[in-house]
Scaffold this motif. Structure first.
Motif, PDB file in Angstrom:
ATOM      1  N   UNK A   7       0.828  -1.205   0.000  1.00 29.82           N
ATOM      2  CA  UNK A   7       0.000   0.000   0.000  1.00 29.82           C
ATOM      3  C   UNK A   7       0.861   1.252   0.000  1.00 29.82           C
ATOM      4  N   UNK A   8       0.261   2.392  -0.359  1.00 35.25           N
ATOM      5  CA  UNK A   8       1.025   3.645  -0.337  1.00 35.25           C
ATOM      6  C   UNK A   8       1.186   4.171   1.097  1.00 35.25           C
ATOM      7  N   UNK A   9       2.215   5.010   1.345  1.00 39.52           N
ATOM      8  CA  UNK A   9       3.207   5.429   0.360  1.00 39.52           C
ATOM      9  C   UNK A   9       4.345   4.414   0.231  1.00 39.52           C
ATOM     10  N   UNK A  10       4.902   4.346  -0.956  1.00 42.89           N
ATOM     11  CA  UNK A  10       6.162   3.650  -1.189  1.00 42.89           C
ATOM     12  C   UNK A  10       7.157   4.733  -1.588  1.00 42.89           C
ATOM     13  N   UNK A  11       8.297   4.782  -0.885  1.00 41.12           N
ATOM     14  CA  UNK A  11       9.285   5.832  -1.147  1.00 41.12           C
ATOM     15  C   UNK A  11      10.294   5.341  -2.195  1.00 41.12           C
ATOM     16  N   UNK A  12      10.677   6.236  -3.083  1.00 43.37           N
ATOM     17  CA  UNK A  12      11.644   5.891  -4.135  1.00 43.37           C
ATOM     18  C   UNK A  12      12.759   6.930  -4.121  1.00 43.37           C
TER      19      UNK A  12
ATOM     20  N   UNK B 256      17.138   1.337  10.105  1.00 41.08           N
ATOM     21  CA  UNK B 256      16.224   0.180  10.091  1.00 41.08           C
ATOM     22  C   UNK B 256      15.135   0.306   9.023  1.00 41.08           C
ATOM     23  N   UNK B 257      15.508   0.849   7.885  1.00 41.92           N
ATOM     24  CA  UNK B 257      14.556   0.980   6.781  1.00 41.92           C
ATOM     25  C   UNK B 257      14.393  -0.355   6.060  1.00 41.92           C
ATOM     26  N   UNK B 258      13.205  -0.588   5.590  1.00 41.31           N
ATOM     27  CA  UNK B 258      12.927  -1.745   4.737  1.00 41.31           C
ATOM     28  C   UNK B 258      13.133  -1.285   3.297  1.00 41.31           C
ATOM     29  N   UNK B 259      14.255  -1.690   2.699  1.00 42.55           N
ATOM     30  CA  UNK B 259      14.535  -1.197   1.349  1.00 42.55           C
ATOM     31  C   UNK B 259      14.555  -2.334   0.329  1.00 42.55           C
ATOM     32  N   UNK B 260      14.207  -1.977  -0.886  1.00 43.02           N
ATOM     33  CA  UNK B 260      14.206  -2.901  -2.021  1.00 43.02           C
ATOM     34  C   UNK B 260      15.068  -2.278  -3.110  1.00 43.02           C
TER      35      UNK B 260
ATOM     36  N   UNK C 212       9.709   5.217   9.027  1.00 38.43           N
ATOM     37  CA  UNK C 212       8.582   4.499   8.436  1.00 38.43           C
ATOM     38  C   UNK C 212       8.891   3.013   8.326  1.00 38.43           C
ATOM     39  N   UNK C 213       7.835   2.209   8.306  1.00 41.29           N
ATOM     40  CA  UNK C 213       7.977   0.781   8.021  1.00 41.29           C
ATOM     41  C   UNK C 213       7.689   0.487   6.549  1.00 41.29           C
TER      42      UNK C 213
END
Length: 318
Positions: free
Chosen positions: A35-40, A94-98, A71-72
């Motif tokens: 779901x939003x937001x997704x940060x880029x 502790x960011x969840x990054x892709x 943010x998570x």
């Protein structure tokens, strides 16, 4: 009134490459899954139309991680690749990054690291300030990579040890310009080590070859792409070098330089690797309002490359 005739030579391959497709899919799938937001971080690919479309779905684009609140939600790194300091900073928070780095850019990163580990001084052929170049330089300690932008740079470079010298390249360069730089480096440093397989990616090479095929037959060339897109800018240069008198980069139909098309009977159209086919259709529709079009697709290669998605999104794609 009868519309003047205009032959349209449509280059193939054109538009999205596998790395761009994958990067956009990553943002889309992350939005669906989390779901939003997704940060880029940075534009996912260099195209305003694509970026605005993803913004409308809930993607939030930033230049640096410090613009992102705690943010998570997922944080995605762009297709161009990032310096090692960026994931390190994300882990610290502790960011969840892709990571959406194109696998062909990652290949250059791995090459640079291996060469550095073997004691080589590394030259990176590329354009200063481009995010891919910043990402590659940022894989190694400061000073480990020297940027070579021009033939003049290649001629002026002073090697610390000519027998411990290697080069890698940005993936979106002009094939011909890069070959000229490499030729100078090999002439000056006969033992210089190059990549096992050329770093300029298949999509860049194929799109330039397609432009070379249509440019001599076209009186004008429109390259659909963004001003900050390296591979799109190179297509304009390749078109001019291949004999096309008028070659322009356009982002949308509103950018078509109509006065320069007066009296033109044939036009070539291509799109950079980050430009969607919808924009090609928009340009053709705009031309069709003023001209009686005959459209011919000129195919110089067929592409069937695909890249795996990050594991965390593979279930969403299925």
């Amino acid at each position: 009134m009868t519309k003047p005739a205009l032959q349209v030579l449509l280059a193939a391959p054109r538009g999205f490459c596998a790395g761009v497709d994958r990067a956009i899919d990553i943002v889309d799938l992350a939005l669906q899954k989390y779901g939003p937001p997704v940060y880029v971080r940075h534009e996912i690919v260099h195209n305003r139309y694509v970026v605005e479309g993803l913004k409308a779905k809930g993607a939030v684009f930033v230049e640096e991680l410090d613009e992102i609140p705690d943010t998570d939600q997922p944080v995605i790194f762009s297709a161009h690749g990032v310096p090692k300091a960026v994931p390190a900073a994300a882990e610290k928070r502790n960011m969840f990054y892709i990571d959406a780095t194109c696998p062909l850019v990652s290949k250059v990163h791995i090459e640079a690291e291996r060469l550095h580990a073997r004691g080589y001084d590394i030259l990176l052929i590329g354009h200063d300030g481009h995010p891919e170049v910043s990402g590659t330089i940022g894989q190694l300690p400061d000073g480990a990579i020297t940027l070579i932008e021009t033939v003049e740079d290649a001629r002026a470079y002073e090697a610390r040890d000519p027998d411990k010298l290697a080069f890698v390249t940005q993936t979106t360069l002009s094939v011909d310009d890069t070959a000229e730089i490499v030729e100078v480096l090999k002439e000056r440093f006969p033992n210089i080590v190059g990549p096992h397989k050329e770093d300029i990616c298949y999509a860049t090479t194929n799109r330039q070859a397609a432009v070379k095929a249509i440019a001599p037959q076209a009186e004008a060339l429109l390259v659909i792409g963004a001003p900050n897109s390296s591979n799109s800018q190179r297509l304009v240069e390749v078109g001019k070098a291949a004999g096309c008198r008028v070659a322009h980069l356009v982002q949308r139909a509103g950018d078509i330089p109509w006065p320069e098309l007066d009296g033109v009977a044939s036009i070539g159209i291509t799109a950079g690797a980050s430009a969607p086919e919808a924009l090609v259709e928009e340009i053709i529709d705009a031309l069709g309002e003023r001209y009686d079009l005959s459209i011919e697709t000129v195919t110089t290669a067929t592409e069937d490359v695909t890249f795996k998605l990050p594991r965390v999104l593979q279930d969403s794609a299925a």
